[in-house]
Design a protein around this motif. Structure first.
Motif, short mmCIF file in Angstrom:
data_model
loop_
_atom_site.label_atom_id
_atom_site.label_comp_id
_atom_site.label_asym_id
_atom_site.label_seq_id
_atom_site.Cartn_x
_atom_site.Cartn_y
_atom_site.Cartn_z
N GLY A 80 -0.24 -2.14 33.54
CA GLY A 80 0.73 -1.65 32.57
C GLY A 80 1.67 -2.76 32.11
N GLN A 81 2.88 -2.37 31.78
CA GLN A 81 3.85 -3.33 31.29
C GLN A 81 4.55 -4.04 32.45
OE1 GLN A 81 6.16 -0.50 28.93
NE2 GLN A 81 5.47 -1.53 27.07
N LEU A 82 4.82 -5.31 32.26
CA LEU A 82 5.64 -6.08 33.19
C LEU A 82 7.06 -6.04 32.66
CD1 LEU A 82 3.26 -9.11 33.80
CD2 LEU A 82 3.73 -7.22 35.36
N GLU A 83 7.99 -5.53 33.46
CA GLU A 83 9.32 -5.22 32.93
C GLU A 83 10.48 -5.85 33.69
OE1 GLU A 83 9.16 -0.97 33.05
OE2 GLU A 83 8.32 -0.83 31.03
N ASN A 84 10.21 -6.44 34.87
CA ASN A 84 11.28 -7.03 35.67
C ASN A 84 11.06 -8.54 35.77
OD1 ASN A 84 12.80 -8.03 37.98
ND2 ASN A 84 13.24 -5.89 38.44
N PRO A 85 11.81 -9.34 35.02
CA PRO A 85 11.54 -10.79 34.96
C PRO A 85 11.52 -11.47 36.32
CG PRO A 85 13.09 -10.14 33.25
CD PRO A 85 12.92 -8.95 34.13
N ASP B 104 -12.29 20.61 21.62
CA ASP B 104 -12.33 20.12 20.25
C ASP B 104 -11.45 18.90 20.01
OD1 ASP B 104 -13.92 22.44 19.15
OD2 ASP B 104 -12.18 23.52 19.91
N LEU B 105 -10.38 18.77 20.79
CA LEU B 105 -9.37 17.76 20.50
C LEU B 105 -8.79 17.23 21.81
CD1 LEU B 105 -7.47 16.40 18.36
CD2 LEU B 105 -5.95 18.35 18.66
N LEU B 106 -8.83 15.91 21.98
CA LEU B 106 -8.22 15.29 23.15
C LEU B 106 -6.78 14.91 22.84
CD1 LEU B 106 -8.73 13.98 26.06
CD2 LEU B 106 -8.85 11.83 24.81
N VAL B 107 -5.86 15.29 23.70
CA VAL B 107 -4.44 14.96 23.54
C VAL B 107 -4.03 14.10 24.74
CG1 VAL B 107 -2.12 15.85 23.20
CG2 VAL B 107 -4.09 17.19 22.43
N HIS B 108 -3.39 12.97 24.47
CA HIS B 108 -3.01 12.05 25.53
C HIS B 108 -1.54 11.68 25.35
CE1 HIS B 108 -4.36 9.54 28.82
NE2 HIS B 108 -3.71 8.50 28.33
N PRO B 109 -0.62 12.47 25.93
CA PRO B 109 0.82 12.31 25.63
C PRO B 109 1.56 11.32 26.51
CG PRO B 109 0.50 14.24 27.00
CD PRO B 109 -0.88 13.65 26.79
N SER B 110 0.89 10.33 27.07
CA SER B 110 1.54 9.40 28.00
C SER B 110 2.73 8.68 27.37
CB SER B 110 0.53 8.36 28.49
OG SER B 110 -0.39 8.93 29.37
N LEU B 111 3.77 8.48 28.17
CA LEU B 111 4.92 7.71 27.75
C LEU B 111 4.67 6.21 27.96
CD1 LEU B 111 7.66 10.00 29.33
CD2 LEU B 111 6.67 10.11 27.05
N ALA B 112 3.82 5.88 28.92
CA ALA B 112 3.39 4.50 29.15
C ALA B 112 2.01 4.58 29.78
CB ALA B 112 4.36 3.77 30.09
N GLU B 113 1.15 3.61 29.45
CA GLU B 113 -0.23 3.73 29.91
C GLU B 113 -0.79 2.35 30.20
OE1 GLU B 113 -2.77 5.47 31.54
OE2 GLU B 113 -2.07 7.02 30.16
N GLY B 114 -1.51 2.25 31.31
CA GLY B 114 -2.16 1.00 31.65
C GLY B 114 -3.63 1.03 31.25
N PHE B 115 -4.35 2.00 31.78
CA PHE B 115 -5.78 2.08 31.51
C PHE B 115 -6.10 2.86 30.25
CE2 PHE B 115 -6.46 -0.20 35.04
CZ PHE B 115 -7.56 0.08 35.85
N GLY B 116 -5.66 4.11 30.18
CA GLY B 116 -6.05 4.95 29.05
C GLY B 116 -7.54 5.30 29.09
#
Length: 223
Positions: A53-58, A208-220
């Motif tokens: 995912g995201q690197l957020e702490n320097p 019929d429809l895929l919904v992916h409501p993640s606020l942050a995602e690494g793999f997906g």
């Protein structure tokens, strides 16, 4: 106190790695990397950091990147997003491991499995949305249920299936919160929480429809 705990924990990790004859430790986050590194180092076992995912702490990010024996990203874009100068210096131990799905898994979601899923879940007619993933707050399921509640009267034939569970006890309260929210929105007959399913792909293929409501995602991987 945290530092003392980490030192004590390092002893536990060292003994465990020696006893189980572990060859490599896989760390799937910066926190994991920093937590296990000392014990692994004392045991002489290399640690691989996979940045999902995201690197957020320097400070902690740079420390983890330095300490890891190997650093793996899932894409070049993910690798190049932060700390380019540091990663150039560490380039000999940096690699990319692209994500994906085994095509044989997709083929396994055959017609018989799909028919069984449709009958079991009672999907019937109408449009069926599906979401797949762990039930914990960063996946954003509470936002999806709230949004569904706002449109439920306009689209009476719409239904939602969420495939997954809390996985660990830490997130059990969030799963309970989702069930409470579904009841509050009067959606119990239109939102299905299936829990963990080995046949998740069969369920997806019947919707019929895929919904992916993640606020942050690494793999997906669900997408």
């Amino acid at each position: 106190l945290t530092a003392l705990d980490l030192v004590r924990y390092a002893g536990d990790i060292k003994r465990f790695l020696k006893r189980e004859r572990i060859d490599v430790v896989y760390a799937n986050s910066v926190r994991t990397m920093i937590t296990v590194w000392l014990g692994a180092w004392r045991a002489g076992v290399p640690v691989v950091l996979y940045v999902k995912g995201q690197l957020e702490n320097p400070w902690l990010d740079r420390l983890a990147l330095w300490l890891a024996h190997r650093v793996i990203f899932f894409s070049a874009a993910n690798r190049d997003e932060r700390y380019p100068a540091l990663l150039r210096r560490l380039r000999r131990k940096v690699a990319i491991l692209e994500i994906g799905l085994d095509a044989r898994q997709l083929e396994a979601a055959d017609a018989d499995a799909r028919a069984a899923v449709r009958a079991e879940l009672g999907l019937g007619r109408g449009v069926v949305m599906v979401g797949v993933g762990q039930l914990y707050a960063p996946k954003g399921w509470h936002h999806l249920i709230a949004a569904f509640g706002r449109i439920k009267d306009e689209l009476p034939d719409l239904r939602l299936v969420i495939v997954g569970d809390a996985v660990i006890a830490e997130h059990a309260a969030y799963e309970a919160h989702l069930r409470d929210r579904i009841a509050q929105e009067r959606l119990t007959d239109r939102v299905i929480l299936t829990g963990w399913r080995d046949a998740a792909l069969a369920i997806v293929s019947e919707c019929d429809l895929l919904v992916h409501p993640s606020l942050a995602e690494g793999f997906g991987r669900a997408v």
